[in-house]
Motif scaffolding. Structure first.
Motif, PDB file in Angstrom:
ATOM      1  N   THR A 120       0.833  -1.190   0.000  1.00 58.22           N
ATOM      2  CA  THR A 120       0.000   0.000   0.000  1.00 58.22           C
ATOM      3  C   THR A 120       0.876   1.252   0.000  1.00 58.22           C
ATOM      4  O   THR A 120       1.761   1.380   0.849  1.00 58.22           O
ATOM      5  CB  THR A 120      -0.933   0.009   1.228  1.00 58.22           C
ATOM      6  OG1 THR A 120      -1.692  -1.212   1.237  1.00 58.22           O
ATOM      7  CG2 THR A 120      -1.869   1.190   1.196  1.00 58.22           C
ATOM      8  N   VAL A 121       0.619   2.155  -0.941  1.00 56.59           N
ATOM      9  CA  VAL A 121       1.323   3.430  -1.030  1.00 56.59           C
ATOM     10  C   VAL A 121       0.309   4.523  -0.716  1.00 56.59           C
ATOM     11  O   VAL A 121      -0.699   4.669  -1.413  1.00 56.59           O
ATOM     12  CB  VAL A 121       1.920   3.645  -2.440  1.00 56.59           C
ATOM     13  CG1 VAL A 121       2.600   5.005  -2.534  1.00 56.59           C
ATOM     14  CG2 VAL A 121       2.885   2.526  -2.800  1.00 56.59           C
ATOM     15  N   VAL A 122       0.572   5.300   0.334  1.00 56.37           N
ATOM     16  CA  VAL A 122      -0.342   6.360   0.743  1.00 56.37           C
ATOM     17  C   VAL A 122      -0.005   7.635  -0.032  1.00 56.37           C
ATOM     18  O   VAL A 122       1.129   8.117  -0.002  1.00 56.37           O
ATOM     19  CB  VAL A 122      -0.275   6.598   2.264  1.00 56.37           C
ATOM     20  CG1 VAL A 122      -1.201   7.745   2.667  1.00 56.37           C
ATOM     21  CG2 VAL A 122      -0.650   5.320   3.017  1.00 56.37           C
ATOM     22  N   LEU A 123      -0.997   8.165  -0.728  1.00 53.56           N
ATOM     23  CA  LEU A 123      -0.837   9.361  -1.550  1.00 53.56           C
ATOM     24  C   LEU A 123      -1.214  10.636  -0.786  1.00 53.56           C
ATOM     25  O   LEU A 123      -0.635  11.691  -1.002  1.00 53.56           O
ATOM     26  CB  LEU A 123      -1.696   9.262  -2.805  1.00 53.56           C
ATOM     27  CG  LEU A 123      -1.463   8.030  -3.682  1.00 53.56           C
ATOM     28  CD1 LEU A 123      -2.507   7.973  -4.779  1.00 53.56           C
ATOM     29  CD2 LEU A 123      -0.060   8.037  -4.241  1.00 53.56           C
ATOM     30  N   ARG A 124      -2.216  10.520   0.090  1.00 55.90           N
ATOM     31  CA  ARG A 124      -2.727  11.662   0.839  1.00 55.90           C
ATOM     32  C   ARG A 124      -3.296  11.163   2.150  1.00 55.90           C
ATOM     33  O   ARG A 124      -3.898  10.093   2.209  1.00 55.90           O
ATOM     34  CB  ARG A 124      -3.825  12.343   0.030  1.00 55.90           C
ATOM     35  CG  ARG A 124      -4.413  13.589   0.652  1.00 55.90           C
ATOM     36  CD  ARG A 124      -5.573  14.162  -0.161  1.00 55.90           C
ATOM     37  NE  ARG A 124      -6.648  13.213  -0.422  1.00 55.90           N
ATOM     38  CZ  ARG A 124      -7.571  12.841   0.487  1.00 55.90           C
ATOM     39  NH1 ARG A 124      -7.545  13.308   1.700  1.00 55.90           N
ATOM     40  NH2 ARG A 124      -8.509  11.987   0.146  1.00 55.90           N
ATOM     41  N   GLY A 125      -3.087  11.921   3.225  1.00 51.59           N
ATOM     42  CA  GLY A 125      -3.654  11.578   4.519  1.00 51.59           C
ATOM     43  C   GLY A 125      -2.848  10.529   5.265  1.00 51.59           C
ATOM     44  O   GLY A 125      -1.655  10.334   5.007  1.00 51.59           O
ATOM     45  N   THR A 126      -3.532   9.840   6.183  1.00 50.12           N
ATOM     46  CA  THR A 126      -2.900   8.821   7.025  1.00 50.12           C
ATOM     47  C   THR A 126      -3.746   7.559   7.031  1.00 50.12           C
ATOM     48  O   THR A 126      -4.963   7.626   7.264  1.00 50.12           O
ATOM     49  CB  THR A 126      -2.752   9.330   8.478  1.00 50.12           C
ATOM     50  OG1 THR A 126      -1.938  10.501   8.466  1.00 50.12           O
ATOM     51  CG2 THR A 126      -2.121   8.284   9.369  1.00 50.12           C
ATOM     52  N   LEU A 127      -3.110   6.433   6.792  1.00 45.06           N
ATOM     53  CA  LEU A 127      -3.746   5.125   6.885  1.00 45.06           C
ATOM     54  C   LEU A 127      -3.204   4.441   8.139  1.00 45.06           C
ATOM     55  O   LEU A 127      -1.992   4.284   8.289  1.00 45.06           O
ATOM     56  CB  LEU A 127      -3.418   4.279   5.645  1.00 45.06           C
ATOM     57  CG  LEU A 127      -3.999   2.869   5.623  1.00 45.06           C
ATOM     58  CD1 LEU A 127      -5.521   2.919   5.503  1.00 45.06           C
ATOM     59  CD2 LEU A 127      -3.397   2.070   4.470  1.00 45.06           C
ATOM     60  N   ARG A 128      -4.088   4.085   9.050  1.00 41.48           N
ATOM     61  CA  ARG A 128      -3.679   3.366  10.259  1.00 41.48           C
ATOM     62  C   ARG A 128      -3.768   1.870   9.998  1.00 41.48           C
ATOM     63  O   ARG A 128      -4.753   1.379   9.453  1.00 41.48           O
ATOM     64  CB  ARG A 128      -4.551   3.757  11.449  1.00 41.48           C
ATOM     65  CG  ARG A 128      -4.183   3.006  12.722  1.00 41.48           C
ATOM     66  CD  ARG A 128      -4.721   3.677  13.952  1.00 41.48           C
ATOM     67  NE  ARG A 128      -4.020   4.937  14.138  1.00 41.48           N
ATOM     68  CZ  ARG A 128      -4.513   5.957  14.841  1.00 41.48           C
ATOM     69  NH1 ARG A 128      -5.699   5.863  15.404  1.00 41.48           N
ATOM     70  NH2 ARG A 128      -3.812   7.065  14.965  1.00 41.48           N
ATOM     71  N   VAL A 129      -2.717   1.154  10.401  1.00 43.12           N
ATOM     72  CA  VAL A 129      -2.661  -0.295  10.231  1.00 43.12           C
ATOM     73  C   VAL A 129      -2.475  -0.928  11.606  1.00 43.12           C
ATOM     74  O   VAL A 129      -1.424  -0.785  12.224  1.00 43.12           O
ATOM     75  CB  VAL A 129      -1.502  -0.712   9.294  1.00 43.12           C
ATOM     76  CG1 VAL A 129      -1.495  -2.221   9.095  1.00 43.12           C
ATOM     77  CG2 VAL A 129      -1.593   0.013   7.954  1.00 43.12           C
ATOM     78  N   GLU A 130      -3.518  -1.592  12.083  1.00 44.82           N
ATOM     79  CA  GLU A 130      -3.415  -2.354  13.324  1.00 44.82           C
ATOM     80  C   GLU A 130      -2.959  -3.757  12.964  1.00 44.82           C
ATOM     81  O   GLU A 130      -3.373  -4.312  11.941  1.00 44.82           O
ATOM     82  CB  GLU A 130      -4.764  -2.428  14.022  1.00 44.82           C
ATOM     83  CG  GLU A 130      -5.291  -1.099  14.521  1.00 44.82           C
ATOM     84  CD  GLU A 130      -6.666  -1.258  15.136  1.00 44.82           C
ATOM     85  OE1 GLU A 130      -6.795  -1.979  16.144  1.00 44.82           O
ATOM     86  OE2 GLU A 130      -7.609  -0.685  14.570  1.00 44.82           O
ATOM     87  N   HIS A 131      -2.123  -4.346  13.812  1.00 50.61           N
ATOM     88  CA  HIS A 131      -1.628  -5.708  13.602  1.00 50.61           C
ATOM     89  C   HIS A 131      -1.410  -6.334  14.965  1.00 50.61           C
ATOM     90  O   HIS A 131      -1.556  -5.661  15.997  1.00 50.61           O
ATOM     91  CB  HIS A 131      -0.351  -5.697  12.747  1.00 50.61           C
ATOM     92  CG  HIS A 131       0.709  -4.794  13.268  1.00 50.61           C
ATOM     93  ND1 HIS A 131       1.700  -5.219  14.115  1.00 50.61           N
ATOM     94  CD2 HIS A 131       0.905  -3.455  13.089  1.00 50.61           C
ATOM     95  CE1 HIS A 131       2.485  -4.194  14.423  1.00 50.61           C
ATOM     96  NE2 HIS A 131       2.018  -3.109  13.816  1.00 50.61           N
ATOM     97  N   THR A 132      -1.090  -7.614  15.006  1.00 45.53           N
ATOM     98  CA  THR A 132      -0.966  -8.299  16.294  1.00 45.53           C
ATOM     99  C   THR A 132       0.144  -7.725  17.157  1.00 45.53           C
ATOM    100  O   THR A 132       0.104  -7.854  18.369  1.00 45.53           O
ATOM    101  CB  THR A 132      -0.741  -9.811  16.094  1.00 45.53           C
ATOM    102  OG1 THR A 132       0.388 -10.007  15.243  1.00 45.53           O
ATOM    103  CG2 THR A 132      -1.963 -10.471  15.490  1.00 45.53           C
TER     104      THR A 132
END
Length: 120
Positions: A59-71
């Protein structure tokens, strides 16, 4: 011979708010099972169910913030950054900031509803 993909296909998204997914390459738009490439736009406050997919996702973020939760915790991926999640690991994506996020997702093999294994 090169093949022109004239337009994406809008794909239904999971989550608590409407998210736009435009698939350019993949099972829906081009009948490719090996890879999918989609342009995503999610609103602020969007949250999808957790998942344990049968594909790697780049995943490449172009604008804003993507939150990724993981274990192992949580990471925020900001514009100009990328994240790789691996097949078989639990993740949950969200866009916590008011502006939401815009990003490109590449899945190997291609995304399919049957392969995402969302939390019930």
């Amino acid at each position: 011979m090169p093949i022109l993909i004239p337009a994406p296909t809008r794909v239904e998204a999971a989550g608590n708010k409407p998210k736009l997914i435009d698939e350019y390459i993949g099972r829906v738009n081009s009948a490719h099972e090996a890879v999918s490439i989609a342009h995503m736009r999610s609103p602020g406050g969007w949250l999808e169910p957790g998942q344990k997919p049968d594909f790697d996702e780049f995943t490449v973020v172009l604008r804003g913030t993507l939150r990724v939760e993981h274990t192992g915790g949580t990471m925020d991926v900001r514009a100009g950054q990328a994240v790789l999640t691996h097949s078989g690991e639990w993740v949950r994506y969200s866009t916590p900031d008011a502006e939401g996020a815009e990003y490109i997702a590449v899945c190997l093999p291609a995304f399919s509803p049957a392969a995402v294994h969302r939390d019930a």
